[in-house]
Enzyme design. Structure first.
Site, PDB file in Angstrom:
ATOM      1  N   HIS A 102       0.808  -1.227   0.000  1.00  0.00           N
ATOM      2  CA  HIS A 102       0.000   0.000   0.000  1.00  0.00           C
ATOM      3  C   HIS A 102       0.839   1.273   0.000  1.00  0.00           C
ATOM      4  CE1 HIS A 102      -3.369  -2.437   2.196  1.00  0.00           C
ATOM      5  NE2 HIS A 102      -3.130  -2.868   0.978  1.00  0.00           N
ATOM      6  N   HIS A 110       4.317  -0.241   0.919  1.00  0.00           N
ATOM      7  CA  HIS A 110       4.522  -0.900   2.219  1.00  0.00           C
ATOM      8  C   HIS A 110       3.572  -2.076   2.392  1.00  0.00           C
ATOM      9  CE1 HIS A 110       3.650  -1.312   6.611  1.00  0.00           C
ATOM     10  NE2 HIS A 110       4.960  -1.477   6.577  1.00  0.00           N
ATOM     11  N   TYR A 114       0.687   2.100  13.026  1.00  0.00           N
ATOM     12  CA  TYR A 114       1.135   3.039  12.012  1.00  0.00           C
ATOM     13  C   TYR A 114       0.979   4.462  12.516  1.00  0.00           C
ATOM     14  CZ  TYR A 114      -0.263  -0.797   8.926  1.00  0.00           C
ATOM     15  OH  TYR A 114      -0.434  -2.016   8.326  1.00  0.00           O
ATOM     16  N   LYS A 166       5.388   7.192   6.624  1.00  0.00           N
ATOM     17  CA  LYS A 166       4.843   6.325   7.686  1.00  0.00           C
ATOM     18  C   LYS A 166       5.958   5.972   8.654  1.00  0.00           C
ATOM     19  CE  LYS A 166       1.649   3.757   4.724  1.00  0.00           C
ATOM     20  NZ  LYS A 166       1.634   2.685   3.736  1.00  0.00           N
TER      21      LYS A 166
END
Ligand SMILES: Cc1cn([C@H]2C[C@H](O)[C@@H](COP(=O)(O)OP(=O)(O)O[C@H]3O[C@H](C)C(=O)[C@H](O)[C@H]3O)O2)c(=O)[nH]c1=O
Length: 179
Positions: A62, A119, A132, A72
């Site tokens: 993603h 990711h 996250y 992230k």
């Protein structure tokens, strides 16, 4: 956050977290803004979420595309997984390269994922929790992906449990990167 460790993908870092144990249990600091600034890793928190997965699950690959692309910081609270990252930045010296970073168990690391990195992760134990921190809010119209087994990566997991959405992503070969 004690130090940052470069990986084989430009701009992706493992971050060694401050972690102490005592007879009550343990304490881990997962984000320290001044360290991120010292390390020149841009990150302004927009939102945070976590998932819990069973052994054999693969989530990913993603990323959000511009204008809602984001950095992230991810870490495994409990359980064990291999965090998988794929460079989709056309001008990057590591474009098309993927790596696998073991997280969880007794180690205490986070992973810094810059913009333009797809990711995902494969889950090695039941009840594995992944948290996250992301620098832009979820934007469904910008929430995209690449098919998990469409790039040259040595997954430990065969026949994974995948979401319907993850099964329908385009292959890396057919993906036109905006990065
Ligand atoms: C991220 C997000 C998702 N959703 C909804 C969309 C779905 O209905 C549901 C689960 O989302 P998804 O299936 O995308 O969740 P994961 O497959 O665990 O994706 C996550 O894991 C991979 C490895 C990542 O890197 C993504 O950043 C992260 O989104 O929550 C929301 O409503 N808000 C949100 O911010």
């Amino acid at each position: 956050m004690k130090n940052k460790i470069a990986t084989e993908i430009a701009g992706v870092f493992k971050i060694e977290l401050f972690h102490v144990g005592d007879d009550r249990g343990s304490f881990t600091k997962v984000f320290h803004g001044p360290s991120m600034k010292d390390w020149e890793l841009p990150f302004e928190l927009a939102e945070s979420y976590f998932s819990v997965s069973q052994k054999g699950v693969v989530r990913g690959m993603h990323f959000q595309i511009p204008p809602e692309d984001h950095e992230k910081i991810v870490y495994c609270n409990t359980g064990k997984l291999n965090d998988v990252l794929l460079d989709i930045r056309e001008d990057s010296p590591t474009f098309g390269k993927s790596i696998s970073l073991p997280l969880g168990g007794s180690d205490r690391y986070a992973v810094y994922v810059p913009k333009g990195i797809a990711h995902g992760f494969e889950v090695l134990e039941d009840n594995t929790m992944m948290t996250y921190l992301v620098s832009s809010a979820h934007a469904p119209e910008c929430d995209k992906g690449i098919l998990w087994n469409s790039f040259n990566h040595d997954w430990e997991t065969q026949n994974p449990t995948l979401s319907q959405r993850d099964q329908e992503f385009p292959s890396f070969e057919n993906f036109k990167t905006p990065f």
